[in-house]
Write a protein that holds these residues in place. Structure first.
Motif, mmCIF file in Angstrom:
data_model
loop_
_atom_site.group_PDB
_atom_site.id
_atom_site.type_symbol
_atom_site.label_atom_id
_atom_site.label_comp_id
_atom_site.label_asym_id
_atom_site.label_seq_id
_atom_site.Cartn_x
_atom_site.Cartn_y
_atom_site.Cartn_z
ATOM 1 N N GLU A 1 -7.873 11.758 9.301
ATOM 2 C CA GLU A 1 -6.871 11.803 8.126
ATOM 3 C C GLU A 1 -5.512 11.469 7.834
ATOM 4 O O GLU A 1 -4.493 10.909 8.284
ATOM 5 N N LYS A 2 -6.204 10.308 7.367
ATOM 6 C CA LYS A 2 -5.057 9.047 7.605
ATOM 7 C C LYS A 2 -3.882 9.611 6.003
ATOM 8 O O LYS A 2 -4.523 10.240 5.262
ATOM 9 N N PRO B 1 2.853 14.561 13.778
ATOM 10 C CA PRO B 1 1.745 15.363 13.316
ATOM 11 C C PRO B 1 0.933 14.663 12.144
ATOM 12 O O PRO B 1 0.132 15.748 12.097
ATOM 13 N N MET B 2 1.039 13.224 12.578
ATOM 14 C CA MET B 2 -0.768 12.069 12.497
ATOM 15 C C MET B 2 -1.723 12.697 13.158
ATOM 16 O O MET B 2 -2.664 12.739 12.639
ATOM 17 N N LYS C 1 -1.575 12.259 -0.650
ATOM 18 C CA LYS C 1 -3.375 12.080 -1.196
ATOM 19 C C LYS C 1 -3.639 12.654 -2.346
ATOM 20 O O LYS C 1 -4.470 12.203 -3.315
ATOM 21 N N ASN D 1 0.975 -1.374 0.086
ATOM 22 C CA ASN D 1 0.017 -0.459 0.189
ATOM 23 C C ASN D 1 1.205 1.260 0.459
ATOM 24 O O ASN D 1 0.581 2.255 0.335
ATOM 25 N N PRO E 1 -1.572 2.438 9.465
ATOM 26 C CA PRO E 1 -0.969 0.951 8.550
ATOM 27 C C PRO E 1 -0.370 1.595 9.645
ATOM 28 O O PRO E 1 0.834 1.950 10.083
ATOM 29 N N PRO F 1 1.324 10.447 5.280
ATOM 30 C CA PRO F 1 0.587 10.656 4.287
ATOM 31 C C PRO F 1 0.724 12.919 4.434
ATOM 32 O O PRO F 1 0.242 13.969 3.918
ATOM 33 N N HIS F 2 1.809 12.713 5.683
ATOM 34 C CA HIS F 2 1.326 14.480 5.926
ATOM 35 C C HIS F 2 2.549 14.952 6.002
ATOM 36 O O HIS F 2 3.199 16.106 5.935
#
Lengths: 355, 286
Positions: free
Chosen positions: B285-286, B199-200, A132, A83, B175, A88-89
């Protein structure tokens, strides 16, 4: 640039052994595909090499030194996940730079490497985007880029293309293979897709239930499968298999049909006949009762049963055969050289006379 | 069918629109009226309040009353109480968040003996509100000499099972591959925490900060118990302290001005962080 060596690698999860001792020698720069059905332990094997799972028994050597007790980061490997596992950030640039940042590489050096990798993967325009905002194929490239910037000795791929659509998969397959050839980095690639395995591999490891059934080049595996499993897993549609008694260069099916084979083995056996090796022949020994014809354009797949024993059989014939429809009978024969014989007791290939 | 669509719940028009608005206005009126009265009371003189009927429109004493409240107060100036409350609320919110982030990180990402035992121990404390353990906690705080101090106000309240549990649930949605990718990239556990996990979780942190700030701000019983020095009074308990004992008359304009002032910081926090707050509660917010 490295060799990888697996010596009797075993893995147990809370007492249950899932990898039953795998030995493999991987040469410098080789592209090895580990292929098998789901649950066969192929991903676990890759994770053992990566160091994400501890090795229960046996040894993994990278470049000649034992890495069993090293953390993933100290094994000089890079991994591409199914995956993608992009942060993501972080922007694409930060994602690719992260490992270098941790390694304490200087900022100009990091920028240089990231830009080189981005150019290689045609990601220059996306460096400041977040994962994203990227398409699946682009995310895949970023994951590759993250692996490339580290200049690792070994690339590990864990089913990297399974989240992409069919067309993109073919394209990325070529790109990955090209990239690997260009960089010359030893790679282990896990997939369940035998087409990926056949097209990409220098050599492949066919796995089943925690055992390496066969290690060899794609053509070796196709032409001389070591086991019945390897024979049926590689090749599409899969190989027909019938129980038979082999004696004196002849296989006698349960229904009494006799097929000649080049084999000195005598006893209970399973014979394997690839669908594409069956030839329409009015005097052929096998009578097929066809249920269904699947025209694929270049060839036609005929699904049916042996008239004599009702065993299911698939015949692949070149070209279009619109005349062949349901409930028709035809006779087929096969060249003795194309008859694969496996010992029924062990499922191992029995050496043929010619070999 | 087109008319049926138009008169649906979402796009009402005509009478229905007026009706829904009327209902909403009545609702707002009910909620807002006491606050309005408090505001009115803070703008008039003591004499106006005690002589019936009570005024419902603001008077001219606003500046004077508020000045008196802020800088003189009854026992102690309201500025001091506001500052105390602010320090306590921020201390509690920040402390709870830091501790919960770390303990949830330990519970989710490390395998150590007794991991589940610790998790359940933390979880069980959810069932014990402050009031239940207030006497032993008081003993401990008094023993450490933390009465009448900020540390006494803050530390006993910063352990948070709720926040730990929320962060644990959030971490479980990250994940596994992300942690593995970070390991392959060479991140040590705490680097993974600071570079990836923290941050996540920022929207979750923001949402929790709002909730916990208000929780800290509204603490009443605990400050009442451990602060005897008016200099350490927090505003929520301070309002109660303003009521005179015995036959003295209460200084209503000042008390009401204090009440209004006590509401302002939580409102500022909620309004300014509203967007983050909702995002933190809605998506991970993944």
């Amino acid at each position: 640039m490295a060799t990888v060596e697996l010596i009797d690698v075993r893995k147990s999860f809370s007492g249950t052994e899932v990898i039953h001792g795998i030995d493999a020698q991987i040469e410098d720069g080789e592209f090895i595909v580990i292929v098998g059905p789901s649950g066969c332990g192929k991903s676990t094997l890759l994770r053992l090499v990566a160091g994400l799972e501890t090795i229960s028994q046996g040894e993994v050597h990278i470049n000649g030194s034992r890495v069993n007790d090293l953390e993933p980061m100290d094994r000089d490997i890079a991994m591409v996940f199914q995956n993608y596992a992009l942060y993501p950030h972080m922007s694409v640039r930060q994602n690719m730079a992260y490992s270098l940042k941790i390694a304490g590489v200087s900022r100009p050096e990091i920028n240089k490497k990231v830009e080189e990798a981005a150019e290689l993967l045609e990601l220059q325009d996306y460096l400041n985007r977040k994962p994203k905002q990227l398409s699946g194929g682009q995310r895949q490239r970023v994951a590759m880029g993250r692996a490339i910037v580290r200049e690792p000795s070994v690339f590990l791929f864990d089913e990297p293309l399974s989240n992409l659509d069919a067309k993109l998969r073919v394209q990325m397959r070529l790109e990955i293979k090209e990239l690997q050839t260009r960089l010359g980095i030893t790679s282990l690639y896990v997939t369940h897709d035998q087409v990926e395995a056949m097209t990409m591999a220098d050599r492949m490891i066919v796995m089943n239930e925690g055992v390496a059934e066969q290690i060899g080049t794609p053509l070796e595996v196709y032409q001389k499968p070591h086991t019945l499993f390897a024979a049926q897993f590689i090749g599409s549609p899969s190989m027909n298999a019938f129980d038979a008694t082999v004696k004196g260069g002849e296989a006698v099916l349960e229904s009494g049909v006799r097929i000649r084979c080049n084999c000195s083995f005598e006893g209970e056996a399973v014979i394997g006949l690839r669908p594409e090796h069956l030839i329409a022949d009015e005097n052929g020994p096998l009578r097929v009762n066809i249920h269904l014809a699947e025209p694929l354009g270049a060839n036609t797949l005929l699904h049916g049963r042996l008239s004599q024993s009702r065993d299911p059989v698939i015949v692949s014939m070149a070209g279009v055969h619109s005349a062949l429809g349901t409930e028709q009978n035809m006779r087929v024969s096969i060249s003795p050289d194309n008859v694969h014989v496996f010992d029924k007791a062990t499922s191992q290939r029995v050496a043929s006379l010619k070999a | 069918m087109a008319t049926a669509d138009k008169s649906g719940m979402v796009e009402s028009s005509g009478r229905k629109l007026w009706l829904t608005h009327l209902l909403m206005i009545i609702g707002v009126f009910f909620v807002f009226f006491p606050i309005w009265l408090a505001f009115v009371a803070s703008t008039v003189t003591q004499a106006d309040i005690v002589s019936p009927p009570m005024p419902v429109w603001p008077g001219g004493q606003m500046l004077e009353n508020y000045k008196r409240a802020l800088f003189a107060g009854v026992n102690v100036p309201v500025t001091t109480m506001l500052l105390n409350s602010l320090i306590m609320a921020i201390g509690i919110a920040a402390g709870k968040i830091i501790i919960s982030l770390l303990s949830a990180f330990a519970i989710v990402y490390f395998r150590f003996p007794g991991r589940n035992v610790f998790f359940w121990m933390i979880f069980i404390t959810l069932m014990l509100p402050v009031e239940v353990r207030i006497v032993p906690t008081y003993e401990v705080v008094a023993g450490f000499g933390m009465l009448n101090s900020y540390s006494g106000l803050i530390f006993p309240l910063i352990a948070s099972a709720t926040a730990t549990f929320l962060f644990r649930q959030f971490y479980l949605t990250i994940p596994d591959e992300l942690a593995e990718a970070a390991r392959v990239d060479g991140a040590r556990p705490m680097q993974f925490f600071f570079d990836i996990v923290l941050p996540m979780s920022r929207t979750n942190i923001a949402a929790l900060f709002v909730i916990l700030f208000i929780y800290g701000w509204n603490q009443y019983l605990w400050p009442l118990l451990i602060t005897t020095d008016p200099e350490m009074n927090t505003i929520v308990m301070g309002i109660k302290q303003m009521f005179p004992s015995g036959d003295d008359t209460a200084d209503w304009p000042v008390i009401m001005a204090t009440s209004i002032l006590a509401m302002i910081p939580p409102v500022i926090v909620v309004v300014s962080m509203q967007k983050l707050f909702i995002r933190g509660l809605m998506d991970s917010e993944k």
